[in-house]
Motif scaffolding. Structure first.
Motif, mmCIF file in Angstrom:
data_model
loop_
_atom_site.group_PDB
_atom_site.id
_atom_site.type_symbol
_atom_site.label_atom_id
_atom_site.label_comp_id
_atom_site.label_asym_id
_atom_site.label_seq_id
_atom_site.Cartn_x
_atom_site.Cartn_y
_atom_site.Cartn_z
ATOM 1 N N PHE A 3 0.863 -1.174 0.000
ATOM 2 C CA PHE A 3 0.000 0.000 0.000
ATOM 3 C C PHE A 3 0.893 1.214 0.000
ATOM 4 C CE2 PHE A 3 -2.307 3.305 2.399
ATOM 5 C CZ PHE A 3 -3.380 3.460 1.546
ATOM 6 N N LYS A 4 0.692 2.084 -0.950
ATOM 7 C CA LYS A 4 1.504 3.283 -1.031
ATOM 8 C C LYS A 4 0.596 4.427 -1.439
ATOM 9 C CE LYS A 4 5.693 4.993 -3.089
ATOM 10 N NZ LYS A 4 6.769 4.774 -4.035
ATOM 11 N N PHE A 5 0.713 5.538 -0.758
ATOM 12 C CA PHE A 5 -0.069 6.689 -1.146
ATOM 13 C C PHE A 5 0.777 7.937 -0.990
ATOM 14 C CE2 PHE A 5 -0.794 6.363 3.332
ATOM 15 C CZ PHE A 5 -0.761 7.665 3.774
ATOM 16 N N THR A 6 0.349 8.951 -1.672
ATOM 17 C CA THR A 6 1.030 10.231 -1.624
ATOM 18 C C THR A 6 0.029 11.286 -1.209
ATOM 19 O OG1 THR A 6 2.364 9.491 -3.484
ATOM 20 C CG2 THR A 6 2.454 11.826 -2.950
ATOM 21 N N LEU A 18 -3.669 7.098 -4.143
ATOM 22 C CA LEU A 18 -3.382 5.706 -3.830
ATOM 23 C C LEU A 18 -2.825 5.014 -5.059
ATOM 24 C CD1 LEU A 18 -6.722 4.894 -2.004
ATOM 25 C CD2 LEU A 18 -4.611 5.758 -1.022
ATOM 26 N N ASN A 19 -1.832 4.204 -4.855
ATOM 27 C CA ASN A 19 -1.216 3.473 -5.945
ATOM 28 C C ASN A 19 -2.156 2.360 -6.401
ATOM 29 O OD1 ASN A 19 0.451 2.038 -7.643
ATOM 30 N ND2 ASN A 19 2.246 2.249 -6.333
ATOM 31 N N ARG A 20 -2.506 2.350 -7.677
ATOM 32 C CA ARG A 20 -3.429 1.340 -8.206
ATOM 33 C C ARG A 20 -2.901 -0.081 -8.062
ATOM 34 N NH1 ARG A 20 -7.426 2.085 -12.109
ATOM 35 N NH2 ARG A 20 -8.041 4.232 -12.323
ATOM 36 N N THR A 102 -2.817 5.951 -10.432
ATOM 37 C CA THR A 102 -3.257 6.306 -9.084
ATOM 38 C C THR A 102 -4.778 6.419 -9.011
ATOM 39 O OG1 THR A 102 -3.097 8.687 -9.518
ATOM 40 C CG2 THR A 102 -1.154 7.619 -8.559
ATOM 41 N N VAL A 103 -5.265 6.386 -7.785
ATOM 42 C CA VAL A 103 -6.652 6.679 -7.468
ATOM 43 C C VAL A 103 -6.604 7.868 -6.524
ATOM 44 C CG1 VAL A 103 -8.739 5.861 -6.326
ATOM 45 C CG2 VAL A 103 -7.361 4.284 -7.689
ATOM 46 N N GLU A 104 -7.389 8.883 -6.806
ATOM 47 C CA GLU A 104 -7.357 10.106 -6.017
ATOM 48 C C GLU A 104 -8.577 10.169 -5.098
ATOM 49 O OE1 GLU A 104 -7.260 14.922 -6.850
ATOM 50 O OE2 GLU A 104 -7.696 13.540 -8.489
ATOM 51 N N LEU A 105 -8.327 10.301 -3.792
ATOM 52 C CA LEU A 105 -9.394 10.523 -2.824
ATOM 53 C C LEU A 105 -9.467 12.021 -2.587
ATOM 54 C CD1 LEU A 105 -8.636 7.663 -0.266
ATOM 55 C CD2 LEU A 105 -10.092 7.602 -2.291
ATOM 56 N N ARG A 106 -10.574 12.632 -2.999
ATOM 57 C CA ARG A 106 -10.673 14.088 -3.012
ATOM 58 C C ARG A 106 -11.537 14.668 -1.906
ATOM 59 N NH1 ARG A 106 -11.106 16.129 -8.932
ATOM 60 N NH2 ARG A 106 -11.765 17.851 -7.694
ATOM 61 N N PHE A 107 -12.087 13.839 -1.042
ATOM 62 C CA PHE A 107 -13.095 14.297 -0.085
ATOM 63 C C PHE A 107 -12.523 14.779 1.240
ATOM 64 C CE2 PHE A 107 -12.818 9.677 -0.089
ATOM 65 C CZ PHE A 107 -12.501 9.395 1.222
ATOM 66 N N PHE A 108 -11.236 14.680 1.452
ATOM 67 C CA PHE A 108 -10.660 15.103 2.726
ATOM 68 C C PHE A 108 -10.502 16.619 2.776
ATOM 69 C CE2 PHE A 108 -9.114 10.717 2.496
ATOM 70 C CZ PHE A 108 -9.494 10.277 3.742
ATOM 71 N N GLY A 109 -10.857 17.179 3.912
ATOM 72 C CA GLY A 109 -10.637 18.599 4.151
ATOM 73 C C GLY A 109 -9.231 18.817 4.672
ATOM 74 N N GLY A 110 -8.866 20.058 4.865
ATOM 75 C CA GLY A 110 -7.554 20.376 5.411
ATOM 76 C C GLY A 110 -7.459 19.963 6.871
ATOM 77 N N ALA A 111 -6.242 19.893 7.379
ATOM 78 C CA ALA A 111 -6.009 19.525 8.781
ATOM 79 C C ALA A 111 -5.154 20.608 9.428
ATOM 80 C CB ALA A 111 -5.309 18.177 8.862
ATOM 81 N N LEU A 112 -5.637 21.108 10.545
ATOM 82 C CA LEU A 112 -4.897 22.151 11.246
ATOM 83 C C LEU A 112 -3.863 21.589 12.202
ATOM 84 C CD1 LEU A 112 -7.842 24.592 11.985
ATOM 85 C CD2 LEU A 112 -6.128 24.731 10.175
ATOM 86 N N THR A 113 -4.044 20.348 12.625
ATOM 87 C CA THR A 113 -3.083 19.750 13.535
ATOM 88 C C THR A 113 -2.479 18.497 12.904
ATOM 89 O OG1 THR A 113 -4.667 18.300 14.636
ATOM 90 C CG2 THR A 113 -4.435 20.541 15.526
ATOM 91 N N GLU A 114 -1.306 18.170 13.377
ATOM 92 C CA GLU A 114 -0.627 16.978 12.880
ATOM 93 C C GLU A 114 -1.419 15.719 13.215
ATOM 94 O OE1 GLU A 114 3.627 14.655 13.480
ATOM 95 O OE2 GLU A 114 3.424 16.722 14.177
#
Length: 177
Positions: A3-6, A18-20, A102-114
Motif C-alpha cells: 500500500f503506497k499513497f502520496t 493511492l497506488n493502483r 493512481t486513485v485520487e481521494l478528493r473528499f478530505f478537508g484540510g487539517a490544522l493539527t498533525e
C-alpha cells in the motif's frame, strides 16, 4: 499486500493518491463500498466543514459503487484472468479513477493539527486493510471499529479521534449524512 499513497496538502483540502497496483478490482470494490456505505464516519474523518464546497469539488455519487461494479464485471467477462485494477472511471467526484497509475481521494478537508492529518492517513490505511480481509456483504462499521481498536498501536491517531462525539454519532448512524 503493498500500500503506497502520496498525500498532497492544499490550503483547504488534503488529497490522497493511492497506488493502483496495491489493489485488485475486487479489493478496490470493497474499499469503495466501505467508504460510501459508512459516509458518516468517512465525513467525520474527512473533516470537511463546508459541505457546499464538498458537493462542488468532491461530490459523493451514490451510483458510483454500482456503476463501478458493473464496469468491473464487464472487464472480467472480457479478461477473466486479469485481477489487476485496470478500471478507469469517474473524474470530478469524491473518488477520481481517471489516472492510469493512481486513485485520487478528493473528499478530505484540510487539517490544522498533525494529529488530525495523521488520523486521515490512519483511516485510509485501516479501510485498506479492513476491506482486504472482509467480504463484500459483511462490512460493518462496528467491526471496523473493533479492527482499529485491536490494532490501536498502528492506528493510534485514528483511535484518539474516536473519542470525540462526532465519531460516536458516526458509529451509531453510519449511513447518516
Amino acid at each position: 499486500m503493498g500500500f503506497k499513497f502520496t498525500p498532497h496538502k492544499h490550503r483547504r483540502t488534503t488529497l490522497f493518491f493511492l497506488n493502483r497496483s496495491a489493489f485488485s478490482n475486487w479489493h478496490f470494490l470493497k474499499f469503495i463500498k466501505f467508504i460510501n456505505e459508512n459516509i458518516a464516519l468517512t465525513l467525520a474523518v474527512a473533516r470537511r466543514r463546508n459541505i457546499d464546497n464538498l458537493n462542488e469539488y468532491a461530490r459523493f455519487e451514490f451510483r458510483f459503487f454500482n456503476d463501478l461494479k458493473r464496469s468491473i464485471a464487464r472487464q472480467y467477462k472480457r479478461e477473466p484472468k486479469n485481477t489487476a485494477m485496470t478500471v478507469q472511471y469517474g473524474g470530478r467526484g469524491a473518488i477520481n479513477m481517471s489516472c492510469s497509475k493512481t486513485v485520487e481521494l478528493r473528499f478530505f478537508g484540510g487539517a490544522l493539527t498533525e494529529s488530525h492529518y495523521k488520523a486521515k492517513i490512519d483511516y485510509v490505511q485501516a479501510v485498506f486493510e479492513y476491506s482486504y480481509n472482509s467480504s463484500l456483504k459483511s462490512q460493518n462499521v462496528m467491526e471496523f471499529k473493533r479492527f482499529v481498536m485491536k490494532n490501536k498501536n498502528r492506528f493510534r491517531h485514528l483511535v484518539k479521534q474516536f473519542q470525540f462525539p462526532v465519531y460516536e454519532r458516526a458509529f451509531q448512524f453510519p449511513h447518516h449524512t
